[in-house]
Design an enzyme around this catalytic site. Structure first.
Site, PDB file in Angstrom:
ATOM      1  N   GLU A   1       2.888 -14.167   1.490  1.00 46.34           N
ATOM      2  CA  GLU A   1       2.308 -13.103   0.638  1.00 46.34           C
ATOM      3  C   GLU A   1       2.419 -13.420  -0.851  1.00 46.34           C
ATOM      4  OE1 GLU A   1       3.198  -9.104   1.758  1.00 46.34           O
ATOM      5  OE2 GLU A   1       2.146  -8.289   0.007  1.00 46.34           O
TER       6      GLU A   1
ATOM      7  N   GLU B   1      10.541  -9.669   7.360  1.00 52.49           N
ATOM      8  CA  GLU B   1      10.445 -10.169   5.987  1.00 52.49           C
ATOM      9  C   GLU B   1      11.746 -10.875   5.625  1.00 52.49           C
ATOM     10  OE1 GLU B   1       9.428  -7.360   2.897  1.00 52.49           O
ATOM     11  OE2 GLU B   1       7.711  -6.580   4.018  1.00 52.49           O
TER      12      GLU B   1
HETATM   13  O1  KIV Z   1       3.038  -4.170   6.117  1.00 57.29           O
HETATM   14  C1  KIV Z   1       2.041  -4.885   6.040  1.00 57.29           C
HETATM   15  O2  KIV Z   1       0.920  -4.404   6.167  1.00 57.29           O
HETATM   16  C2  KIV Z   1       2.242  -6.313   5.797  1.00 57.29           C
HETATM   17  C3  KIV Z   1       1.131  -7.199   5.374  1.00 57.29           C
HETATM   18  C4  KIV Z   1       1.347  -8.611   5.674  1.00 57.29           C
HETATM   19  C5  KIV Z   1      -0.234  -6.841   5.350  1.00 57.29           C
HETATM   20  O3  KIV Z   1       3.322  -6.767   5.921  1.00 57.29           O
END
Ligand code: KIV
Length: 255
Positions: free
Chosen positions: A180, A114
């Site tokens: 997201e 991320e």
């Molecule tokens: O942790 C997760 O499930 C995600 C999503 C993109 C579904 O990062």
């Protein structure tokens, strides 16, 4: 579905890409048999399976434990492991060590990270070290304590930032990226601006593919997010099955 990072990347512009989370051998088998192109061992394991309020408390050891269970199902579908909170911001040798453990002990074939432009140099170095990386831009659940769960891309300034984040992670060599909770009118611009496939969640139809948390799709989650439209109601069905069996036991009809 037999897949790897290269076959997945090659799907951009060819057909929509189907991605699902899995947290153990059972959910991995369901995702694979259902035809998923990618299985993500998401740190959403914290909220969906481990009873945590968010993903922040999920550790690398927990992720490796769940990834190894997914890997033991031996799916032909590529398994990607979510790098937990904070680790991508550590020094590069430590980050490389975490990812090495993820691949060697967890059995994943790639990691998802991320973050945006600030992490692009680390992403490029990981890829150079042979660790494929999936990006994740837009709303970042690991930042719940600093930014909240806030829809992104609603202002011109935020749209500019999102493009910078997406393009820098793409240029660093990510084979795909999750987008997201970004405003769906803006998402097509991100998809057009990057070479790798964009995989949307709560971001409308403008991505190259979609991902869902398998517990939300199957109706195990009691309060799924508004964008997730469950295709089954396994929580209701499971409770009903337990009640039927309990009634049989109580009336001495079950052995
Ligand atoms: O942790 C997760 O499930 C995600 C999503 C993109 C579904 O990062």
């Amino acid at each position: 579905m037999k897949s790897n990072t290269r076959s997945l990347r090659a799907l951009k512009g060819v057909r929509p890409i189907v991605c699902l989370t899995a947290y153990d051998a059972i959910t991995a088998r369901i995702a694979e048999a259902g035809g998923a192109d990618l299985i993500l061992v998401g740190d959403s394991v914290g909220n969906t399976v481990l009873g945590m309020p968010d993903t922040v408390s999920v550790t690398l050891d927990m992720m490796i434990h769940h990834s190894a269970a997914v890997a033991r199902a031996k799916p032909e579908t590529i398994i990607v492991g979510d790098l937990p909170f904070g680790l991508a911001h550590d020094s590069f040798p430590k980050l490389l060590g975490y990812c090495r453990r993820f691949l060697q002990e967890g059995g994943v074939k790639a990691v998802k990270i991320e973050g945006g432009v600030a992490l692009a140099p680390a992403v490029a170095r990981l890829i150079d070290a042979g660790i494929p990386v999936m990006g994740h831009v837009g709303m970042l659940p690991q930042r719940v304590h600093s930014a909240g769960y806030r829809r992104r891309g609603l202002t011109p300034a935020d749209q500019r930032q999102l493009l910078i984040d997406a393009q820098s992670i793409d240029a660093a060599g990510a084979f795909a990226m999750v987008v997201e909770c970004v405003d769906e009118t803006f998402v097509p611009q991100i998809t057009a601006a990057v070479k790798c496939p964009t995989i949307g969640i709560g971001s409308g139809r403008g991505c190259d593919g979609q991902i869902l948390v398998i517990h939300d799709l199957l109706g195990f989650t009691i309060e799924p997010p508004p964008f997730a439209r469950p295709e089954a109601n396994l929580h209701r069905d499971a409770v009903a099955a337990v009640k039927r069996w309990a009634a049989k036991v109580r009336s001495k009809k079950s052995r």
